[in-house]
Design a protein around this motif. Structure first.
Motif, PDB file in Angstrom:
ATOM      1  N   GLY A   1      32.755 -42.603   9.671  1.00 36.46           N
ATOM      2  CA  GLY A   1      33.206 -42.984  11.205  1.00 36.46           C
ATOM      3  C   GLY A   1      32.262 -44.357  11.361  1.00 36.46           C
ATOM      4  O   GLY A   1      32.199 -45.453  10.230  1.00 36.46           O
ATOM      5  N   ASP A   2      31.450 -44.479  12.342  1.00 27.90           N
ATOM      6  CA  ASP A   2      30.787 -45.688  12.950  1.00 27.90           C
ATOM      7  C   ASP A   2      29.222 -45.592  12.393  1.00 27.90           C
ATOM      8  O   ASP A   2      27.892 -45.860  13.087  1.00 27.90           O
ATOM      9  N   SER A   3      29.415 -43.726  11.345  1.00 27.32           N
ATOM     10  CA  SER A   3      27.232 -43.293  11.770  1.00 27.32           C
ATOM     11  C   SER A   3      27.498 -43.118  10.284  1.00 27.32           C
ATOM     12  O   SER A   3      27.641 -43.681   9.398  1.00 27.32           O
ATOM     13  N   LYS A   4      25.833 -43.945   9.848  1.00 25.61           N
ATOM     14  CA  LYS A   4      25.366 -43.794   8.418  1.00 25.61           C
ATOM     15  C   LYS A   4      24.559 -42.736   8.139  1.00 25.61           C
ATOM     16  O   LYS A   4      23.767 -42.214   8.858  1.00 25.61           O
ATOM     17  N   VAL A   5      24.802 -42.412   7.260  1.00 23.16           N
ATOM     18  CA  VAL A   5      24.181 -40.723   6.457  1.00 23.16           C
ATOM     19  C   VAL A   5      23.185 -41.390   5.225  1.00 23.16           C
ATOM     20  O   VAL A   5      24.555 -41.415   4.519  1.00 23.16           O
ATOM     21  N   ALA A   6      22.252 -40.793   5.221  1.00 21.47           N
ATOM     22  CA  ALA A   6      21.506 -40.681   3.824  1.00 21.47           C
ATOM     23  C   ALA A   6      21.052 -39.052   3.364  1.00 21.47           C
ATOM     24  O   ALA A   6      21.384 -38.623   4.664  1.00 21.47           O
ATOM     25  N   SER A   7      21.578 -39.351   2.274  1.00 17.22           N
ATOM     26  CA  SER A   7      21.210 -38.120   1.486  1.00 17.22           C
ATOM     27  C   SER A   7      20.140 -38.013   0.341  1.00 17.22           C
ATOM     28  O   SER A   7      20.348 -39.029  -0.321  1.00 17.22           O
ATOM     29  N   MET A   8      18.715 -37.202   0.080  1.00 15.85           N
ATOM     30  CA  MET A   8      18.146 -36.970  -1.014  1.00 15.85           C
ATOM     31  C   MET A   8      17.445 -35.563  -1.502  1.00 15.85           C
ATOM     32  O   MET A   8      17.697 -35.126  -0.468  1.00 15.85           O
ATOM     33  N   SER A   9      17.510 -35.800  -2.813  1.00 18.31           N
ATOM     34  CA  SER A   9      16.169 -34.579  -2.648  1.00 18.31           C
ATOM     35  C   SER A   9      14.700 -34.645  -2.619  1.00 18.31           C
ATOM     36  O   SER A   9      13.909 -35.681  -2.446  1.00 18.31           O
ATOM     37  N   PHE A  10      14.748 -33.617  -2.085  1.00 16.30           N
ATOM     38  CA  PHE A  10      12.977 -33.915  -1.513  1.00 16.30           C
ATOM     39  C   PHE A  10      12.303 -33.085  -2.367  1.00 16.30           C
ATOM     40  O   PHE A  10      12.457 -31.395  -2.097  1.00 16.30           O
ATOM     41  N   GLY A  11      11.163 -33.303  -3.210  1.00 18.70           N
ATOM     42  CA  GLY A  11      10.190 -32.223  -3.236  1.00 18.70           C
ATOM     43  C   GLY A  11       8.944 -31.739  -2.794  1.00 18.70           C
ATOM     44  O   GLY A  11       8.222 -32.925  -2.775  1.00 18.70           O
ATOM     45  N   VAL A  12       8.562 -30.696  -2.517  1.00 19.25           N
ATOM     46  CA  VAL A  12       7.265 -30.226  -1.737  1.00 19.25           C
ATOM     47  C   VAL A  12       6.377 -29.527  -2.889  1.00 19.25           C
ATOM     48  O   VAL A  12       6.731 -28.229  -3.421  1.00 19.25           O
ATOM     49  N   THR A  13       5.618 -29.897  -3.361  1.00 20.54           N
ATOM     50  CA  THR A  13       4.521 -29.001  -4.627  1.00 20.54           C
ATOM     51  C   THR A  13       3.711 -28.390  -3.894  1.00 20.54           C
ATOM     52  O   THR A  13       3.221 -28.443  -3.072  1.00 20.54           O
ATOM     53  N   GLU A  14       3.288 -27.553  -4.237  1.00 18.72           N
ATOM     54  CA  GLU A  14       2.689 -26.060  -3.692  1.00 18.72           C
ATOM     55  C   GLU A  14       2.162 -25.789  -5.534  1.00 18.72           C
ATOM     56  O   GLU A  14       2.903 -25.053  -5.685  1.00 18.72           O
ATOM     57  N   LYS A  15       1.141 -25.540  -6.122  1.00 19.25           N
ATOM     58  CA  LYS A  15       0.465 -25.155  -6.916  1.00 19.25           C
ATOM     59  C   LYS A  15       0.979 -23.549  -6.822  1.00 19.25           C
ATOM     60  O   LYS A  15       0.578 -23.180  -6.105  1.00 19.25           O
ATOM     61  N   GLY A  16       1.807 -22.953  -8.378  1.00 17.68           N
ATOM     62  CA  GLY A  16       1.952 -21.165  -8.169  1.00 17.68           C
ATOM     63  C   GLY A  16       2.388 -20.819  -7.736  1.00 17.68           C
ATOM     64  O   GLY A  16       3.335 -19.248  -8.007  1.00 17.68           O
TER      65      GLY A  16
END
Length: 122
Positions: free
Chosen positions: A21-36
């Motif tokens: 429509g008249d709205s922008k949309v962004a999409s992305m992968s997002f990594g959160v690192t926590e050992k183990g």
């Protein structure tokens, strides 16, 4: 009930931007690192969706590898592939903060990106 998740991590791919429509949309992968946890390097991956003003900020200032603070609503979606059921976790962002300093042409930090938390337009 309250559904809120806060994450600090790195953008895993170049954000995808599209217009609905008249709205922008962004999409992305997002990594959160926590050992183990989760993978051998400890990274848990999320899909993050950003709408309107947040999508515009992402389009202008966010690149693969950048560190961000993301706060939003956690959603799960089930799907089937090759007869196996999977659950995908997705975050709809309501707030972001850019944590990677941006560089100018001389390699110096610059204030070109918003340095304060940006909230989604309501």
């Amino acid at each position: 009930m309250h559904n809120r998740i806060s994450l600090i991590g790195n953008v895993g791919n170049q954000p995808e931007i599209r217009t609905i429509g008249d709205s922008k949309v962004a999409s992305m992968s997002f990594g959160v690192t926590e050992k183990g946890y989760t993978t051998k390097d400890g990274t848990t991956w999320f899909r993050v969706g950003l709408w309107r003003g947040l999508a515009e900020i992402v389009e202008k200032y966010v690149n693969k590898g950048d560190k961000l603070f993301v706060e939003g609503k956690m959603l799960s979606r089930e799907y089937e592939k090759d007869g196996v059921k999977y659950t995908a976790w997705e975050v709809t962002a309501t707030e972001i903060e850019l944590l990677t300093p941006k560089k100018d042409g001389n390699g110096q930090d610059t204030k070109s990106a918003p340095s304060t938390t940006q909230q989604a337009a309501k």
